[in-house]
Design an enzyme around this catalytic site. Structure first.
Site, PDB file in Angstrom:
ATOM      1  N   ASN A 206      32.916  31.994  29.441  1.00  0.00           N
ATOM      2  CA  ASN A 206      33.056  33.420  29.091  1.00  0.00           C
ATOM      3  C   ASN A 206      34.498  33.715  28.714  1.00  0.00           C
ATOM      4  O   ASN A 206      35.346  32.816  28.712  1.00  0.00           O
ATOM      5  CB  ASN A 206      32.569  34.309  30.245  1.00  0.00           C
ATOM      6  CG  ASN A 206      33.349  34.042  31.510  1.00  0.00           C
ATOM      7  OD1 ASN A 206      34.554  34.268  31.565  1.00  0.00           O
ATOM      8  ND2 ASN A 206      32.681  33.528  32.531  1.00  0.00           N
ATOM      9  N   PHE A 318      35.162  41.305  42.224  1.00  0.00           N
ATOM     10  CA  PHE A 318      35.371  41.995  40.951  1.00  0.00           C
ATOM     11  C   PHE A 318      34.017  42.191  40.283  1.00  0.00           C
ATOM     12  O   PHE A 318      33.139  41.341  40.387  1.00  0.00           O
ATOM     13  CB  PHE A 318      36.265  41.166  40.019  1.00  0.00           C
ATOM     14  CG  PHE A 318      37.730  41.454  40.199  1.00  0.00           C
ATOM     15  CD1 PHE A 318      38.390  41.064  41.349  1.00  0.00           C
ATOM     16  CD2 PHE A 318      38.435  42.134  39.221  1.00  0.00           C
ATOM     17  CE1 PHE A 318      39.736  41.337  41.528  1.00  0.00           C
ATOM     18  CE2 PHE A 318      39.780  42.416  39.373  1.00  0.00           C
ATOM     19  CZ  PHE A 318      40.435  42.016  40.539  1.00  0.00           C
TER      20      PHE A 318
END
Ligand SMILES: Cc1cc2nc3c(=O)[nH]c(=O)nc-3n(C[C@H](O)[C@H](O)[C@H](O)COP(=O)(O)O)c2cc1C
Length: 388
Positions: A206, A318
């Site tokens: 990613n 997160f």
């Protein structure tokens, strides 16, 4: 208020790197004054330092204005930090023994705080028992020794004695001035993107650059914490002075965290961990004629969910979301038994992945704290305030 740095420059061949140090310190708005030894002036003209540092360069102990102020005392009192770079074997020997036969050494004797010496010399000079003894004794007197790196030296040999790189010296200066309010805390931080292999040359990953995790690690280290990073693929340099354990896949990251998390007071999971891995992964490169047209994916284990958090540990996760931001983040907070979740909107181009900036909300069980858009370094400080 901007800090005052008194830079002592001595006669070492790595002096050219110190011009860059001055340039970097100027950009960070430090006030700079420079003393060069006579030997240093043989290598580089004071004019170079004057121009880059936009400051006077002092060299002489006795000159026509010397009756107006006692310059070595004045300089010693002015400095918030006395940095010596490059620090020759000679200067460390003289300062260790209290010799004060020029402006630099006289100022050093009048300076009451720790002096930071950036060691730089030929390997044999460094290994000489006299130099080693001087270094040890300077440390015992609370001075700060910035060890040299190992590498190619100007004398065409390879070994210890190479002056630290300018950016590393600047990091040491920045660390020196940072308050150590996280001293005694052990913090484990994950950063970057995990990599899920398709075959030996292809993978799924990613856009995470590692900047947010590395910013948190850098700030935690500066604030005195004992920091370890576990990172996947990143596109930025690892922060200075911090152990960084490199891993690839989500499974590698999980195993690495599990093996050590119990030793830490706090875990901050800033890495972007892949939710899926490739089920039909191949050990040999897939060829066109193999006719594989689809990848079969299977879910990766949820790292945070699988950990047994101890009573006093703080876990911060997160959430990178593109829609239903708060709702999704709150779900994650509860599902993963986190103390805080840092939510960022990765649909915006000017923040989040790869950017120097971020805009986050910090969500806990009973409140949502929305922070303004800021640099990742400043946001890192706000996150670290949670574990003080
Ligand atoms: C080409 C050259 C390179 C030198 N490089 C170094 C060095 O990297 N480190 C060091 O300690 N001395 C080095 N020296 C020796 C110092 O310049 C010498 O010990 C000098 O007396 C140091 O004076 P200072 O400490 O007052 O600046 C070098 C000398 C020469 C001629």
């Amino acid at each position: 208020m901007n800090k005052n740095i008194l830079l002592g420059v001595t006669g070492g061949i790595a002096i050219y790197k110190v011009v860059d140090v001055v340039s970097r310190l100027k950009k960070l708005d430090y006030n700079i004054k420079i003393i060069m030894t006579d030997s240093a002036c043989e290598f580089v003209s004071p004019m170079t330092f004057e121009t880059i540092g936009k400051c006077d360069v002092k060299n002489k102990m006795f000159h026509k204005n010397s009756h107006k102020i006692v310059e070595h005392i004045d300089l010693a009192n002015w400095a918030d930090l006395f940095l010596v770079a490059p620090a020759s074997a000679n200067i460390m020997a003289k300062i260790n023994h209290g010799i004060a036969d020029d402006l630099l050494t006289s100022t050093a004797l009048a300076y009451t705080k720790p002096i930071m010496f950036c060691v730089s010399m030929n390997t044999n000079m460094l290994n000489n028992p006299s130099t080693q003894k001087n270094i040890e004794e300077l440390k015992e007197k609370n001075h700060l020794i910035i060890d040299s790196n190992s590498g190619m030296l100007a004398c065409d040999t390879k070994g210890d004695g190479r002056l630290k790189e300018p950016w590393e010296i600047v990091e040491e200066v920045e660390n020196y001035f940072c308050k150590k309010d996280l001293k005694g805390k052990k913090v484990l931080i994950t950063a970057g993107a995990t990599v899920e292999r398709i075959d030996p040359v292809r993978y799924i990953t990613n856009d995470s650059s590692g900047k947010m995790g590395y910013s948190i690690a850098k700030k935690a280290f500066m604030r005195g914490a004992d920091v370890t990073i576990i990172s996947g693929k990143t596109s930025v340099d690892s922060p200075y002075g911090i152990e960084n354990i490199k891993v690839q896949s989500a499974i590698d990251m999980k195993e690495q965290i599990e093996s050590c998390v119990d030793d830490y007071d706090c875990l901050i999971m800033a890495a972007a961990v892949s939710d899926f891995k490739v089920k039909n992964r191949k050990d040999l490169k897939i060829k066109k004629q193999d006719g594989i047209h689809s990848l079969e994916l299977e879910e990766n284990p949820d790292i945070l969910k699988s950990l047994n958090k101890k009573e006093n540990q703080i876990f911060i996760g997160f959430a990178a979301e593109t829609n239903n931001l708060i709702k999704n983040a709150e779900k994650k907070l509860n599902k993963k038994n986190l103390d805080y979740i840092v939510l960022n909107d990765v649909s915006k181009k000017d923040i989040g992945f790869n950017s120097e900036y971020n805009k986050v909300s910090i969500i806990s069980k009973n409140q949502i704290l929305e922070l303004d858009k800021d640099t990742k370094l400043n946001i890192a400080d706000k996150i670290l305030d949670l574990i003080k």
